[in-house]
Design a protein around this motif. Sequence first.
Motif, PDB file in Angstrom:
ATOM      1  N   GLY A  96       0.926  -1.195  -0.043  1.00 49.63           N
ATOM      2  CA  GLY A  96       0.007   0.009  -0.042  1.00 49.63           C
ATOM      3  C   GLY A  96       0.913   1.125   0.004  1.00 49.63           C
ATOM      4  O   GLY A  96       0.248   2.355  -0.117  1.00 49.63           O
ATOM      5  N   LYS A  97       2.110   0.988   0.034  1.00 47.06           N
ATOM      6  CA  LYS A  97       3.015   2.363   0.157  1.00 47.06           C
ATOM      7  C   LYS A  97       3.947   2.253  -1.151  1.00 47.06           C
ATOM      8  O   LYS A  97       3.987   3.274  -1.863  1.00 47.06           O
ATOM      9  CB  LYS A  97       3.610   2.484   1.349  1.00 47.06           C
ATOM     10  N   HIS A  98       4.960   1.275  -1.289  1.00 47.53           N
ATOM     11  CA  HIS A  98       5.910   1.321  -2.028  1.00 47.53           C
ATOM     12  C   HIS A  98       5.426   0.805  -3.284  1.00 47.53           C
ATOM     13  O   HIS A  98       4.759   0.023  -3.432  1.00 47.53           O
ATOM     14  CB  HIS A  98       7.286   0.541  -1.509  1.00 47.53           C
ATOM     15  N   LYS A  99       6.129   1.266  -4.480  1.00 47.75           N
ATOM     16  CA  LYS A  99       5.820   0.871  -5.801  1.00 47.75           C
ATOM     17  C   LYS A  99       7.043   0.293  -6.577  1.00 47.75           C
ATOM     18  O   LYS A  99       8.123   0.220  -6.064  1.00 47.75           O
ATOM     19  CB  LYS A  99       5.199   2.267  -6.700  1.00 47.75           C
ATOM     20  N   ALA A 100       6.561  -0.623  -7.492  1.00 52.90           N
ATOM     21  CA  ALA A 100       7.771  -1.113  -8.347  1.00 52.90           C
ATOM     22  C   ALA A 100       7.417  -0.940  -9.903  1.00 52.90           C
ATOM     23  O   ALA A 100       6.100  -0.474 -10.122  1.00 52.90           O
ATOM     24  CB  ALA A 100       7.651  -2.698  -8.325  1.00 52.90           C
ATOM     25  N   ILE A 101       8.448  -0.890 -10.645  1.00 51.99           N
ATOM     26  CA  ILE A 101       8.338  -0.729 -12.090  1.00 51.99           C
ATOM     27  C   ILE A 101       8.600  -1.767 -12.958  1.00 51.99           C
ATOM     28  O   ILE A 101       9.431  -2.679 -12.582  1.00 51.99           O
ATOM     29  CB  ILE A 101       9.540   0.608 -12.499  1.00 51.99           C
ATOM     30  N   ILE A 102       7.700  -2.158 -13.859  1.00 49.11           N
ATOM     31  CA  ILE A 102       7.932  -2.945 -14.627  1.00 49.11           C
ATOM     32  C   ILE A 102       7.814  -2.376 -16.236  1.00 49.11           C
ATOM     33  O   ILE A 102       7.322  -1.231 -16.552  1.00 49.11           O
ATOM     34  CB  ILE A 102       6.746  -4.271 -14.742  1.00 49.11           C
ATOM     35  N   LEU A 103       8.404  -3.012 -17.084  1.00 44.15           N
ATOM     36  CA  LEU A 103       8.750  -2.669 -18.494  1.00 44.15           C
ATOM     37  C   LEU A 103       8.023  -3.687 -19.356  1.00 44.15           C
ATOM     38  O   LEU A 103       8.265  -4.715 -19.849  1.00 44.15           O
ATOM     39  CB  LEU A 103      10.125  -2.769 -18.742  1.00 44.15           C
ATOM     40  N   PRO A 104       6.587  -3.180 -19.654  1.00 44.08           N
ATOM     41  CA  PRO A 104       5.546  -4.124 -20.393  1.00 44.08           C
ATOM     42  C   PRO A 104       6.097  -3.720 -21.989  1.00 44.08           C
ATOM     43  O   PRO A 104       6.521  -2.789 -22.435  1.00 44.08           O
ATOM     44  CB  PRO A 104       4.369  -3.592 -20.084  1.00 44.08           C
TER      45      PRO A 104
END
Length: 358
Positions: A96-104
């Motif tokens: 609910g706080k941290h985020k992640a990057i994905i490369l679609p």
Amino acid sequence: MQNTNPLQWVLPHIRQIKPYSSARDEFQGTAQIFLDANENALGPLGSNYNRYPDPHALELKTEVSKWLAVHENQLFLGNGSDEAIDLVFRAICEPGKHKAIILPPTYGMYQVSAAINRVELVQIPLNDAFQPDVEAILQAQQQDPDIRLLFICSPNNPTGNLIEQDRIRQLVEHFNGFIVVDEAYLDFSTQPSVAQWLQDLANVLIIKTLSKAWGLANIRLGIAIGHPEFIEVLNRIKPPYNLSGLTQSIALDALRHHKAAYSQSVSTLVEYRGELAGQLAKLKLIEKVYTSSANFLLVKIIALAEAKKIYNQLITKGIVVRDRSNQINCNNCLRITVGTSEENARLLSALEEINNAF
Ligand SMILES: *Cc1c(COP(=O)(O)O)cnc(C)c1O
């Protein structure tokens, strides 16, 4: 960033966790009678199935470390690489706080694992050549300090291409967070592992698996390579008996006695991949066969036809491929795994029939 603390991104409560201490952890030495783990001593099914496996998979780790030319303390072994991916989310991202990057377009499991862990994903599509947009990734992160994890898949699934080393290097040097490089398919390419050329793995975890090139998808053995201090964290938070004794013994046998068969099957599949790509490119239904460094091919169907329909027509002929047409930049694309020569021939004749009827 390089030369930082390998625990920098690990959540405080995770850093403090003490692992479950198994019966076999608390006893060291030799004994004849084991009455410590509430196993069924009668072993009604035989074959030592009644005993818990080695929670640290030490023997297997030795073989894996020889295969990958890394130290044993740099290795995490998981119940498939999916387990390593899940543990990384849990170690690094506060729900609910941290985020992640994905490369679609990329591997779907990152998204599933993020959702399970209630981690929001920021999607920064690969460019037209299916390479990461380094600038956009760094910029996104500068604008949002809650982003602290990045997934790079090389060779990428479903596109099949390698991510350029130079881009990986730039991201490792400048991304202010933790990076997972998924090399599940690297065996099918000639590029060295990031583990081989990157000096400092402080904030990087490299993922490998026996599921693809080793042909052992059924036994569920995933591997992660990282900094010993980070690996120690993963080992502390994994379920104690995450690898069954069956998995450990089959993997041990493969790594000890079947390296030649592994190499042979990789080179055969690479050869078939080239042949299949050439044949597919001849069909007028297929607009493009993308260059692949993996054991599958991404093909784009011409605009006049529909990937989804071809997918269904193949199914009526008993052949299942993967429809990837709803993924970003994969409009009208199918992903086809390279099979045996007979399977490839049957796929081709099925596609030829569909092609000729079109
Ligand atoms: C198949 C695959 C894996 C392997 O997953 P396992 O859980 O080890 O079977 C990992 N990453 C990618 C990108 C894959 O396609």
